[in-house]
Design an enzyme around this catalytic site. Structure first.
Site, PDB file in Angstrom:
ATOM      1  N   ARG A 129     -78.991  24.309 -73.377  1.00 31.42           N
ATOM      2  CA  ARG A 129     -77.986  22.980 -74.119  1.00 31.42           C
ATOM      3  C   ARG A 129     -76.941  23.819 -75.082  1.00 31.42           C
ATOM      4  O   ARG A 129     -75.797  23.612 -75.186  1.00 31.42           O
ATOM      5  CB  ARG A 129     -79.201  23.255 -75.306  1.00 31.42           C
ATOM      6  CG  ARG A 129     -78.637  21.544 -76.693  1.00 31.42           C
ATOM      7  CD  ARG A 129     -79.375  20.742 -77.046  1.00 31.42           C
ATOM      8  NE  ARG A 129     -79.575  20.099 -76.345  1.00 31.42           N
ATOM      9  CZ  ARG A 129     -81.382  20.163 -76.200  1.00 31.42           C
ATOM     10  NH1 ARG A 129     -81.937  20.752 -76.730  1.00 31.42           N
ATOM     11  NH2 ARG A 129     -81.502  19.588 -75.385  1.00 31.42           N
TER      12      ARG A 129
ATOM     13  N   ASP B 267     -91.247  23.433 -74.451  1.00 31.32           N
ATOM     14  CA  ASP B 267     -90.678  24.561 -75.127  1.00 31.32           C
ATOM     15  C   ASP B 267     -91.449  25.506 -75.244  1.00 31.32           C
ATOM     16  O   ASP B 267     -91.851  26.803 -75.113  1.00 31.32           O
ATOM     17  CB  ASP B 267     -90.035  24.732 -76.974  1.00 31.32           C
ATOM     18  CG  ASP B 267     -88.528  24.525 -76.591  1.00 31.32           C
ATOM     19  OD1 ASP B 267     -88.081  24.128 -75.914  1.00 31.32           O
ATOM     20  OD2 ASP B 267     -88.183  23.818 -77.485  1.00 31.32           O
TER      21      ASP B 267
ATOM     22  N   ASN C 126     -80.422   9.776 -81.551  1.00 32.89           N
ATOM     23  CA  ASN C 126     -81.850   9.561 -82.543  1.00 32.89           C
ATOM     24  C   ASN C 126     -82.826  10.918 -82.366  1.00 32.89           C
ATOM     25  O   ASN C 126     -83.501  10.957 -83.707  1.00 32.89           O
ATOM     26  CB  ASN C 126     -81.972   8.558 -82.716  1.00 32.89           C
ATOM     27  CG  ASN C 126     -81.239   7.583 -83.228  1.00 32.89           C
ATOM     28  OD1 ASN C 126     -80.835   8.062 -84.076  1.00 32.89           O
ATOM     29  ND2 ASN C 126     -80.939   6.089 -82.711  1.00 32.89           N
TER      30      ASN C 126
ATOM     31  N   ASP D  11     -77.965  14.730 -71.509  1.00 33.10           N
ATOM     32  CA  ASP D  11     -79.236  14.826 -71.120  1.00 33.10           C
ATOM     33  C   ASP D  11     -80.039  15.497 -70.697  1.00 33.10           C
ATOM     34  O   ASP D  11     -78.713  16.638 -69.978  1.00 33.10           O
ATOM     35  CB  ASP D  11     -79.353  13.401 -69.483  1.00 33.10           C
ATOM     36  CG  ASP D  11     -80.754  12.768 -69.750  1.00 33.10           C
ATOM     37  OD1 ASP D  11     -81.397  13.068 -70.648  1.00 33.10           O
ATOM     38  OD2 ASP D  11     -80.754  12.236 -68.691  1.00 33.10           O
ATOM     39  N   THR D  12     -81.085  16.295 -70.492  1.00 35.33           N
ATOM     40  CA  THR D  12     -82.059  17.163 -69.959  1.00 35.33           C
ATOM     41  C   THR D  12     -83.021  16.990 -69.645  1.00 35.33           C
ATOM     42  O   THR D  12     -83.643  16.122 -69.544  1.00 35.33           O
ATOM     43  CB  THR D  12     -82.340  18.150 -71.491  1.00 35.33           C
ATOM     44  OG1 THR D  12     -80.900  18.483 -72.240  1.00 35.33           O
ATOM     45  CG2 THR D  12     -83.246  19.408 -70.826  1.00 35.33           C
TER      46      THR D  12
ATOM     47  N   LYS E 163     -82.057  18.017 -81.695  1.00 38.56           N
ATOM     48  CA  LYS E 163     -81.072  18.348 -80.933  1.00 38.56           C
ATOM     49  C   LYS E 163     -80.013  17.870 -81.784  1.00 38.56           C
ATOM     50  O   LYS E 163     -79.390  18.790 -81.485  1.00 38.56           O
ATOM     51  CB  LYS E 163     -80.860  16.799 -79.915  1.00 38.56           C
ATOM     52  CG  LYS E 163     -82.103  16.913 -78.371  1.00 38.56           C
ATOM     53  CD  LYS E 163     -81.390  16.000 -77.733  1.00 38.56           C
ATOM     54  CE  LYS E 163     -82.359  15.565 -76.299  1.00 38.56           C
ATOM     55  NZ  LYS E 163     -81.494  14.963 -75.440  1.00 38.56           N
TER      56      LYS E 163
ATOM     57  N   PHE F 189     -89.120  21.732 -79.022  1.00 41.80           N
ATOM     58  CA  PHE F 189     -90.410  20.776 -79.306  1.00 41.80           C
ATOM     59  C   PHE F 189     -90.469  20.757 -77.197  1.00 41.80           C
ATOM     60  O   PHE F 189     -89.437  21.690 -76.826  1.00 41.80           O
ATOM     61  CB  PHE F 189     -89.073  20.103 -79.692  1.00 41.80           C
ATOM     62  CG  PHE F 189     -87.828  19.323 -79.656  1.00 41.80           C
ATOM     63  CD1 PHE F 189     -87.642  18.720 -78.338  1.00 41.80           C
ATOM     64  CD2 PHE F 189     -87.277  20.854 -79.599  1.00 41.80           C
ATOM     65  CE1 PHE F 189     -85.694  18.939 -78.045  1.00 41.80           C
ATOM     66  CE2 PHE F 189     -85.109  20.720 -79.551  1.00 41.80           C
ATOM     67  CZ  PHE F 189     -85.198  19.301 -78.616  1.00 41.80           C
ATOM     68  N   GLY F 190     -90.947  19.880 -76.668  1.00 43.19           N
ATOM     69  CA  GLY F 190     -90.706  18.999 -75.494  1.00 43.19           C
ATOM     70  C   GLY F 190     -91.616  19.935 -74.987  1.00 43.19           C
ATOM     71  O   GLY F 190     -92.378  20.308 -75.445  1.00 43.19           O
TER      72      GLY F 190
ATOM     73  N   ALA G 167     -83.933  13.740 -83.859  1.00 39.75           N
ATOM     74  CA  ALA G 167     -83.580  15.283 -85.199  1.00 39.75           C
ATOM     75  C   ALA G 167     -83.426  16.466 -84.675  1.00 39.75           C
ATOM     76  O   ALA G 167     -82.774  17.492 -84.914  1.00 39.75           O
ATOM     77  CB  ALA G 167     -84.350  14.840 -86.161  1.00 39.75           C
TER      78      ALA G 167
END
Length: 188
Positions: A175, A149, A6, A66-67, A10, A146-147, A8
């Site tokens: 990814r 980054d 969910n 999963d990352t 990714k 995001f995350g 967005a």
């Protein structure tokens, strides 16, 4: 094909990498609002758990990922706990701040992002891994993404994923490397 997410960011990232070759459906697109468990202690385990959950409920081919960000000076942490490193809220700002605090005074800032994709196709399970090495910056850089980054600089580049922007990131990221393997497999 269902991408069991969910997130967005990714979904957009992976859709762009697929270049329209495969139409992705998110969990939201198929009406899944379940909180899918991610309780494994490995990236592989979490990716498989999510893919199996969707496959069992919808009976269709799907994949999940999963990352984790693995930092050398922290013995591979945050790793599988990257999204909830600073607590259960999946708060990117808090996660980055905790990581930067834990690395204060450490000279070894080597890190790697690792993504594992679990695909279930025609009842068989497959795993694809992508890794990008780099280092953790001492201060965040503004930009896209995001995350983690804003604080992760991939090897061979002068700036973080955030400053490099989505176009560059989507070509070189963990990814991207895992998705590339997935796409090559699906083409066969």
């Amino acid at each position: 094909m269902i991408f069991a997410t969910n997130n967005a960011h990714k979904l957009q990232e992976v859709s762009a990498m697929l270049g329209g070759k495969i139409e992705l459906k998110s969990l939201r697109d198929v009406g899944c609002t379940d909180d899918i468990p991610e309780t494994a202690d490995t990236l592989e385990g979490n990716a498989l758990m999510k893919a199996r959950y969707i496959h069992e409920r919808y009976g269709t081919d799907c994949f999940a990922d999963d990352t984790g960000l693995e930092v050398a000076a922290l013995n591979g942490a945050p790793g599988v706990y990257s999204a909830r490193y600073a607590g259960p809220g999946h708060d990117s700002e808090a996660n980055m701040q905790k990581l930067l605090t834990e690395l204060e005074g450490k000279s070894d800032r080597r890190a790697q992002f690792r993504t594992v994709i679990a695909l279930i196709k025609e009842g068989k399970e497959y795993l694809f891994e992508g890794i990008v090495t780099g280092s953790i910056l001492e201060e965040r850089e503004e930009g896209e993404g995001f995350g983690y980054d804003p604080i992760f600089r991939p090897d061979g580049y002068e700036h973080s994923f955030a400053r490099l922007g989505d176009k560059v990131k989507n070509q070189i990221s963990h990814r991207a490397r895992a998705v590339e393997k997935l796409v090559e497999f699906l083409k066969q």
